[in-house]
Motif scaffolding. Structure first.
Motif, PDB file in Angstrom:
ATOM      1  N   GLU A  27       0.857  -1.183   0.000  1.00 48.80           N
ATOM      2  CA  GLU A  27       0.000   0.000   0.000  1.00 48.80           C
ATOM      3  C   GLU A  27       0.896   1.237   0.000  1.00 48.80           C
ATOM      4  O   GLU A  27       1.912   1.266   0.686  1.00 48.80           O
ATOM      5  CB  GLU A  27      -0.882   0.030   1.243  1.00 48.80           C
ATOM      6  N   TYR A  28       0.512   2.244  -0.773  1.00 49.37           N
ATOM      7  CA  TYR A  28       1.278   3.488  -0.822  1.00 49.37           C
ATOM      8  C   TYR A  28       0.305   4.656  -0.732  1.00 49.37           C
ATOM      9  O   TYR A  28      -0.758   4.634  -1.347  1.00 49.37           O
ATOM     10  CB  TYR A  28       2.095   3.583  -2.112  1.00 49.37           C
ATOM     11  N   LEU A  29       0.684   5.671   0.050  1.00 54.85           N
ATOM     12  CA  LEU A  29      -0.154   6.851   0.225  1.00 54.85           C
ATOM     13  C   LEU A  29       0.480   8.035  -0.499  1.00 54.85           C
ATOM     14  O   LEU A  29       1.565   8.481  -0.131  1.00 54.85           O
ATOM     15  CB  LEU A  29      -0.325   7.178   1.709  1.00 54.85           C
ATOM     16  N   TYR A  30      -0.192   8.482  -1.540  1.00 52.44           N
ATOM     17  CA  TYR A  30       0.211   9.694  -2.255  1.00 52.44           C
ATOM     18  C   TYR A  30      -0.511  10.870  -1.626  1.00 52.44           C
ATOM     19  O   TYR A  30      -1.675  10.743  -1.226  1.00 52.44           O
ATOM     20  CB  TYR A  30      -0.224   9.632  -3.729  1.00 52.44           C
ATOM     21  N   LYS A  31       0.144  12.025  -1.580  1.00 55.09           N
ATOM     22  CA  LYS A  31      -0.502  13.253  -1.118  1.00 55.09           C
ATOM     23  C   LYS A  31      -0.185  14.359  -2.116  1.00 55.09           C
ATOM     24  O   LYS A  31       0.976  14.569  -2.457  1.00 55.09           O
ATOM     25  CB  LYS A  31      -0.022  13.640   0.270  1.00 55.09           C
ATOM     26  N   PHE A  32      -1.239  15.037  -2.555  1.00 53.16           N
ATOM     27  CA  PHE A  32      -1.101  16.113  -3.520  1.00 53.16           C
ATOM     28  C   PHE A  32      -1.888  17.323  -3.039  1.00 53.16           C
ATOM     29  O   PHE A  32      -2.915  17.177  -2.379  1.00 53.16           O
ATOM     30  CB  PHE A  32      -1.637  15.696  -4.897  1.00 53.16           C
ATOM     31  N   ILE A  33      -1.429  18.501  -3.420  1.00 55.58           N
ATOM     32  CA  ILE A  33      -2.164  19.735  -3.175  1.00 55.58           C
ATOM     33  C   ILE A  33      -2.354  20.414  -4.520  1.00 55.58           C
ATOM     34  O   ILE A  33      -1.390  20.579  -5.275  1.00 55.58           O
ATOM     35  CB  ILE A  33      -1.411  20.661  -2.197  1.00 55.58           C
ATOM     36  N   VAL A  34      -3.609  20.784  -4.811  1.00 52.41           N
ATOM     37  CA  VAL A  34      -3.922  21.440  -6.088  1.00 52.41           C
ATOM     38  C   VAL A  34      -4.793  22.662  -5.833  1.00 52.41           C
ATOM     39  O   VAL A  34      -5.522  22.718  -4.849  1.00 52.41           O
ATOM     40  CB  VAL A  34      -4.633  20.481  -7.074  1.00 52.41           C
ATOM     41  N   LYS A  62      -8.867  28.499   3.829  1.00 48.83           N
ATOM     42  CA  LYS A  62      -9.355  29.617   3.015  1.00 48.83           C
ATOM     43  C   LYS A  62     -10.068  29.155   1.744  1.00 48.83           C
ATOM     44  O   LYS A  62     -10.612  29.966   1.005  1.00 48.83           O
ATOM     45  CB  LYS A  62      -8.197  30.544   2.636  1.00 48.83           C
ATOM     46  N   GLY A  63     -10.004  27.866   1.461  1.00 45.04           N
ATOM     47  CA  GLY A  63     -10.686  27.332   0.292  1.00 45.04           C
ATOM     48  C   GLY A  63      -9.952  27.514  -1.024  1.00 45.04           C
ATOM     49  O   GLY A  63     -10.511  27.289  -2.083  1.00 45.04           O
ATOM     50  N   THR A  64      -8.672  27.895  -0.973  1.00 46.18           N
ATOM     51  CA  THR A  64      -7.928  28.128  -2.205  1.00 46.18           C
ATOM     52  C   THR A  64      -7.244  26.872  -2.741  1.00 46.18           C
ATOM     53  O   THR A  64      -6.905  26.813  -3.919  1.00 46.18           O
ATOM     54  CB  THR A  64      -6.871  29.222  -2.003  1.00 46.18           C
ATOM     55  N   TYR A  65      -7.050  25.885  -1.871  1.00 45.03           N
ATOM     56  CA  TYR A  65      -6.394  24.642  -2.280  1.00 45.03           C
ATOM     57  C   TYR A  65      -7.188  23.436  -1.813  1.00 45.03           C
ATOM     58  O   TYR A  65      -7.975  23.516  -0.876  1.00 45.03           O
ATOM     59  CB  TYR A  65      -4.976  24.549  -1.681  1.00 45.03           C
ATOM     60  N   VAL A  66      -6.942  22.309  -2.482  1.00 43.44           N
ATOM     61  CA  VAL A  66      -7.534  21.040  -2.083  1.00 43.44           C
ATOM     62  C   VAL A  66      -6.405  20.043  -1.858  1.00 43.44           C
ATOM     63  O   VAL A  66      -5.566  19.833  -2.735  1.00 43.44           O
ATOM     64  CB  VAL A  66      -8.503  20.493  -3.161  1.00 43.44           C
ATOM     65  N   SER A  67      -6.403  19.444  -0.681  1.00 40.04           N
ATOM     66  CA  SER A  67      -5.463  18.375  -0.370  1.00 40.04           C
ATOM     67  C   SER A  67      -6.102  17.069  -0.818  1.00 40.04           C
ATOM     68  O   SER A  67      -7.256  16.789  -0.492  1.00 40.04           O
ATOM     69  CB  SER A  67      -5.202  18.347   1.134  1.00 40.04           C
ATOM     70  N   THR A  68      -5.357  16.277  -1.579  1.00 44.45           N
ATOM     71  CA  THR A  68      -5.867  15.020  -2.093  1.00 44.45           C
ATOM     72  C   THR A  68      -4.955  13.889  -1.642  1.00 44.45           C
ATOM     73  O   THR A  68      -3.755  13.929  -1.902  1.00 44.45           O
ATOM     74  CB  THR A  68      -5.934  15.043  -3.635  1.00 44.45           C
ATOM     75  N   SER A  69      -5.527  12.904  -0.962  1.00 38.11           N
ATOM     76  CA  SER A  69      -4.777  11.723  -0.525  1.00 38.11           C
ATOM     77  C   SER A  69      -5.258  10.528  -1.335  1.00 38.11           C
ATOM     78  O   SER A  69      -6.461  10.320  -1.497  1.00 38.11           O
ATOM     79  CB  SER A  69      -5.002  11.456   0.962  1.00 38.11           C
ATOM     80  N   VAL A  70      -4.303   9.750  -1.833  1.00 38.63           N
ATOM     81  CA  VAL A  70      -4.627   8.581  -2.647  1.00 38.63           C
ATOM     82  C   VAL A  70      -3.930   7.381  -2.016  1.00 38.63           C
ATOM     83  O   VAL A  70      -2.697   7.307  -2.010  1.00 38.63           O
ATOM     84  CB  VAL A  70      -4.157   8.755  -4.106  1.00 38.63           C
ATOM     85  N   ASN A  71      -4.710   6.450  -1.494  1.00 37.90           N
ATOM     86  CA  ASN A  71      -4.154   5.230  -0.914  1.00 37.90           C
ATOM     87  C   ASN A  71      -4.412   4.100  -1.901  1.00 37.90           C
ATOM     88  O   ASN A  71      -5.558   3.790  -2.209  1.00 37.90           O
ATOM     89  CB  ASN A  71      -4.811   4.947   0.437  1.00 37.90           C
TER      90      ASN A  71
END
Length: 97
Positions: A27-34, A62-71
Motif C-alpha cells: 500500500e502506498y499513500l500519495y498526497k497532492f495539493i492542487v 481559506k478554500g484556495t487549495y484542495v489536499s488530495t490523498s490517494v491510498n
C-alpha cells in the motif's frame, strides 16, 4: 544544476528509500495539493481510476487549495514513481508531498 537533473536525483533517492523500507507489492499513500479553482482533482482521480484507490479530499481553511490523498496498492517502487511523474505531467499547479 538543471531542474530535470534534480528531479531524477529525487526519484532515484525515493526509489532507494522505497526499496529499503517496504515489501512489494505494498500500500502506498500519495498526497497532492492542487488549486481549488481548477478541475485538477478530477484529473488525479482519473490517473488512479480502476486501480482500487481510496481517494480523499479536503479543502484548505481559506478554500484556495484542495489536499488530495490517494491510498493504493502498488506493485513496486518504479510503479510509484511513474504515477508521480504522470501526475506532474498532467496536473497543472500540483504540489506532491
Amino acid at each position: 544544476m538543471s531542474e530535470a537533473r534534480d528531479q531524477e536525483e529525487f526519484y532515484n533517492k525515493l526509489k532507494t528509500q522505497l526499496q529499503d523500507t517496504s515489501l512489494w507489492p505494498s500500500e502506498y499513500l500519495y498526497k497532492f495539493i492542487v488549486p481549488t479553482k481548477s478541475n485538477q482533482v478530477k484529473v488525479i482521480e482519473g490517473i488512479f481510476d480502476n486501480m482500487g484507490a481510496v481517494i480523499t479530499t479536503k479543502k484548505s481553511k481559506k478554500g484556495t487549495y484542495v489536499s488530495t490523498s490517494v491510498n493504493v496498492r502498488m506493485q513496486n517502487p518504479d510503479a510509484v514513481i511513474e504515477k508521480y511523474k504522470e501526475v506532474a505531467a498532467k496536473v497543472e499547479g500540483v504540489i506532491s508531498l
